[in-house]
Scaffold this active site. Structure first.
Site, PDB file in Angstrom:
ATOM      1  N   LYS A 135       6.775 -14.676   2.274  1.00 22.65           N
ATOM      2  CA  LYS A 135       7.967 -15.057   1.510  1.00 22.65           C
ATOM      3  C   LYS A 135       9.230 -15.163   2.373  1.00 22.65           C
ATOM      4  CE  LYS A 135       6.656 -13.641  -3.098  1.00 22.65           C
ATOM      5  NZ  LYS A 135       6.913 -12.829  -4.278  1.00 22.65           N
ATOM      6  N   ASP A 144      11.170 -16.091  -8.573  1.00 18.19           N
ATOM      7  CA  ASP A 144      10.829 -14.698  -8.930  1.00 18.19           C
ATOM      8  C   ASP A 144      11.928 -14.075  -9.798  1.00 18.19           C
ATOM      9  OD1 ASP A 144       8.335 -14.346  -7.807  1.00 18.19           O
ATOM     10  OD2 ASP A 144       9.101 -13.594  -5.893  1.00 18.19           O
TER      11      ASP A 144
HETATM   12  P1  NAP Z   1       6.016  -6.656   0.192  1.00 19.48           P
HETATM   13  O1  NAP Z   1       7.083  -7.543   0.685  1.00 19.48           O
HETATM   14  O2  NAP Z   1       4.782  -6.458   1.010  1.00 19.48           O
HETATM   15  O3  NAP Z   1       6.682  -5.218  -0.106  1.00 19.48           O
HETATM   16  C1  NAP Z   1       5.867  -4.129  -0.538  1.00 19.48           C
HETATM   17  C2  NAP Z   1       6.752  -2.959  -0.934  1.00 19.48           C
HETATM   18  O4  NAP Z   1       5.883  -1.927  -1.442  1.00 19.48           O
HETATM   19  C3  NAP Z   1       7.527  -2.367   0.230  1.00 19.48           C
HETATM   20  O5  NAP Z   1       8.756  -1.857  -0.250  1.00 19.48           O
HETATM   21  C4  NAP Z   1       6.598  -1.216   0.679  1.00 19.48           C
HETATM   22  O6  NAP Z   1       7.271  -0.155   1.317  1.00 19.48           O
HETATM   23  C5  NAP Z   1       6.090  -0.728  -0.663  1.00 19.48           C
HETATM   24  N1  NAP Z   1       4.815  -0.012  -0.552  1.00 19.48           N
HETATM   25  C6  NAP Z   1       3.610  -0.547  -0.297  1.00 19.48           C
HETATM   26  N2  NAP Z   1       2.669   0.441  -0.270  1.00 19.48           N
HETATM   27  C7  NAP Z   1       3.325   1.611  -0.515  1.00 19.48           C
HETATM   28  C8  NAP Z   1       2.917   2.965  -0.633  1.00 19.48           C
HETATM   29  N3  NAP Z   1       1.638   3.323  -0.498  1.00 19.48           N
HETATM   30  N4  NAP Z   1       3.856   3.897  -0.907  1.00 19.48           N
HETATM   31  C9  NAP Z   1       5.147   3.542  -1.074  1.00 19.48           C
HETATM   32  N5  NAP Z   1       5.609   2.272  -0.973  1.00 19.48           N
HETATM   33  C10 NAP Z   1       4.705   1.307  -0.694  1.00 19.48           C
HETATM   34  O7  NAP Z   1       5.478  -7.143  -1.248  1.00 19.48           O
HETATM   35  P2  NAP Z   1       6.314  -7.854  -2.411  1.00 19.48           P
HETATM   36  O8  NAP Z   1       6.196  -9.325  -2.306  1.00 19.48           O
HETATM   37  O9  NAP Z   1       7.665  -7.247  -2.433  1.00 19.48           O
HETATM   38  O10 NAP Z   1       5.450  -7.434  -3.704  1.00 19.48           O
HETATM   39  C11 NAP Z   1       5.459  -6.097  -4.140  1.00 19.48           C
HETATM   40  C12 NAP Z   1       4.695  -5.958  -5.447  1.00 19.48           C
HETATM   41  O11 NAP Z   1       5.314  -6.757  -6.460  1.00 19.48           O
HETATM   42  C13 NAP Z   1       3.245  -6.413  -5.382  1.00 19.48           C
HETATM   43  O12 NAP Z   1       2.451  -5.518  -6.129  1.00 19.48           O
HETATM   44  C14 NAP Z   1       3.257  -7.772  -6.040  1.00 19.48           C
HETATM   45  O13 NAP Z   1       2.013  -8.109  -6.652  1.00 19.48           O
HETATM   46  C15 NAP Z   1       4.325  -7.548  -7.107  1.00 19.48           C
HETATM   47  N6  NAP Z   1       4.960  -8.803  -7.527  1.00 19.48           N
HETATM   48  C16 NAP Z   1       4.818  -9.162  -8.831  1.00 19.48           C
HETATM   49  C17 NAP Z   1       5.400 -10.320  -9.264  1.00 19.48           C
HETATM   50  C18 NAP Z   1       5.266 -10.709 -10.706  1.00 19.48           C
HETATM   51  O14 NAP Z   1       5.483 -11.889 -11.012  1.00 19.48           O
HETATM   52  N7  NAP Z   1       4.953  -9.794 -11.596  1.00 19.48           N
HETATM   53  C19 NAP Z   1       6.121 -11.144  -8.385  1.00 19.48           C
HETATM   54  C20 NAP Z   1       6.252 -10.742  -7.048  1.00 19.48           C
HETATM   55  C21 NAP Z   1       5.648  -9.562  -6.631  1.00 19.48           C
HETATM   56  P3  NAP Z   1       7.469  -0.167   2.941  1.00 19.48           P
HETATM   57  O15 NAP Z   1       8.627  -1.063   3.192  1.00 19.48           O
HETATM   58  O16 NAP Z   1       7.720   1.250   3.254  1.00 19.48           O
HETATM   59  O17 NAP Z   1       6.186  -0.681   3.518  1.00 19.48           O
END
Ligand code: NAP
Length: 283
Positions: A70, A106
């Site tokens: 992204k 988003d």
């Molecule tokens: P990303 O850029 O990879 O960011 C992931 C985030 O989760 C980071 O803040 C990371 O922390 C944290 N994280 C991951 N594993 C963790 C753990 N075990 N303990 C604590 N924190 C943890 O991903 P993203 O694009 O932001 O997406 C994040 C989530 O949102 C996903 O589950 C995705 O499916 C969901 N999402 C949903 C929608 C929807 O339409 N509903 C849209 C977009 C995203 P660190 O920085 O410390 O690694």
């Protein structure tokens, strides 16, 4: 029916096999009888630039972008929508006169379930500081949120996001807290809105939750972006304390429909949204 004039849409990410986007978009294409086809493309980070070149060569009509691309896709695009210039993450690329333009839907999808909610002067706690959090923060600023607490496991990423917001928007009522810090307790107990943008609680690790249930309260909206499972442990515990809960499926459908309309120039009828939700739940 697919024929020689069918236009290609898709989603890129890594991993991508779990994505529900092809189900969502191909369902819309079928219901609206449009001549498009939507596929998922696995794009390891080392192959991203080549994949984008391939898309240009094959004349793709548009595509979604998901983890981990992204933010890294930005320099590969020809232009960015104004909101993307501020928030710094793309989830949708639209091909306009041969140019690849980056958009973010988003935050539009995120705000859909909050349309009737007045968040002006309220306090929101955002768990996570990744690509999704950027859109959520931008959306909350559009709703004139009063105060933001950014919480992340890697605290430096939340600090960078806070600095980015301050420099781009001038909004400075932001504090940053580490996910495992005691300081999180007063913030979450005070906040009217708590949003989980981390992947914690997502299938298959459905027993995990980003924060303790003791931090939740009945006068709170708890919104989890995770939609697999639909009711995460966080949402279940929030429901049990009497908080209002919002699952991630409404946002998923909202962001998808906003992208779909940009590519196909077709308005998705409101009546179709409920049947899309039912279809995705039953998959
Ligand atoms: P990303 O850029 O990879 O960011 C992931 C985030 O989760 C980071 O803040 C990371 O922390 C944290 N994280 C991951 N594993 C963790 C753990 N075990 N303990 C604590 N924190 C943890 O991903 P993203 O694009 O932001 O997406 C994040 C989530 O949102 C996903 O589950 C995705 O499916 C969901 N999402 C949903 C929608 C929807 O339409 N509903 C849209 C977009 C995203 P660190 O920085 O410390 O690694």
């Amino acid at each position: 029916m697919i024929d020689a004039t069918t236009k290609l849409l898709g989603v890129i990410g890594d991993p991508i096999e779990h994505s529900k986007s092809p189900h969502l978009h191909n369902y819309l294409i079928k219901c609206l009888n449009l001549n498009f086809c939507y596929l998922a493309f696995k794009a390891p980070p080392t192959q991203l630039a080549k994949l984008i070149d391939g898309f240009r060569a094959m004349g793709i009509a548009g595509f979604n972008v998901t983890v981990p691309h992204k933010e890294t896709i930005l320099p590969l695009l020809d232009d960015l929508a104004d909101d993307v210039k501020v928030l710094g993450a793309v989830n949708t690329v639209v091909v306009e006169n041969g140019k690849f333009i980056g958009y973010n839907t988003d935050w539009i999808g995120f705000l859909n379930p909050l349309i009737e909610t007045d968040l002006q002067h309220q306090h929101a706690v955002i768990l996570g500081a990744g690509g999704a959090a950027k859109g959520i923060v931008y959306g909350l600023l559009q709703k004139r949120i009063g105060k933001l607490t950014l919480v992340n496991r890697t605290v430096g990423k939340a600090e960078a996001l806070a600095e980015h917001i301050q420099s781009q928007s001038g909004f400075d009522a932001i504090d940053v807290v580490a996910l495992d810090s005691e300081l999180l307790i007063p913030s979450t107990r005070e906040a009217q809105l708590l949003v989980n943008t981390t992947s914690v609680g997502m299938w298959p690790k459905v027993d995990e939750t980003p924060i303790s249930a003791s931090m939740l309260h009945p006068n709170q909206i708890v919104y989890d972006l995770v939609y697999n499972p639909l009711e995460t442990r966080l949402l279940k515990e929030a429901r049990q304390v009497g908080a209002q809960t919002i699952d991630g499926l409404g946002m998923f459908i909202g962001q998808g429909v906003a992208s779909f309309s940009k590519w196909t120039h077709t308005k998705v009828p409101v009546e179709l949204l409920e049947s899309v939700r039912k279809y995705l739940i039953e998959l």
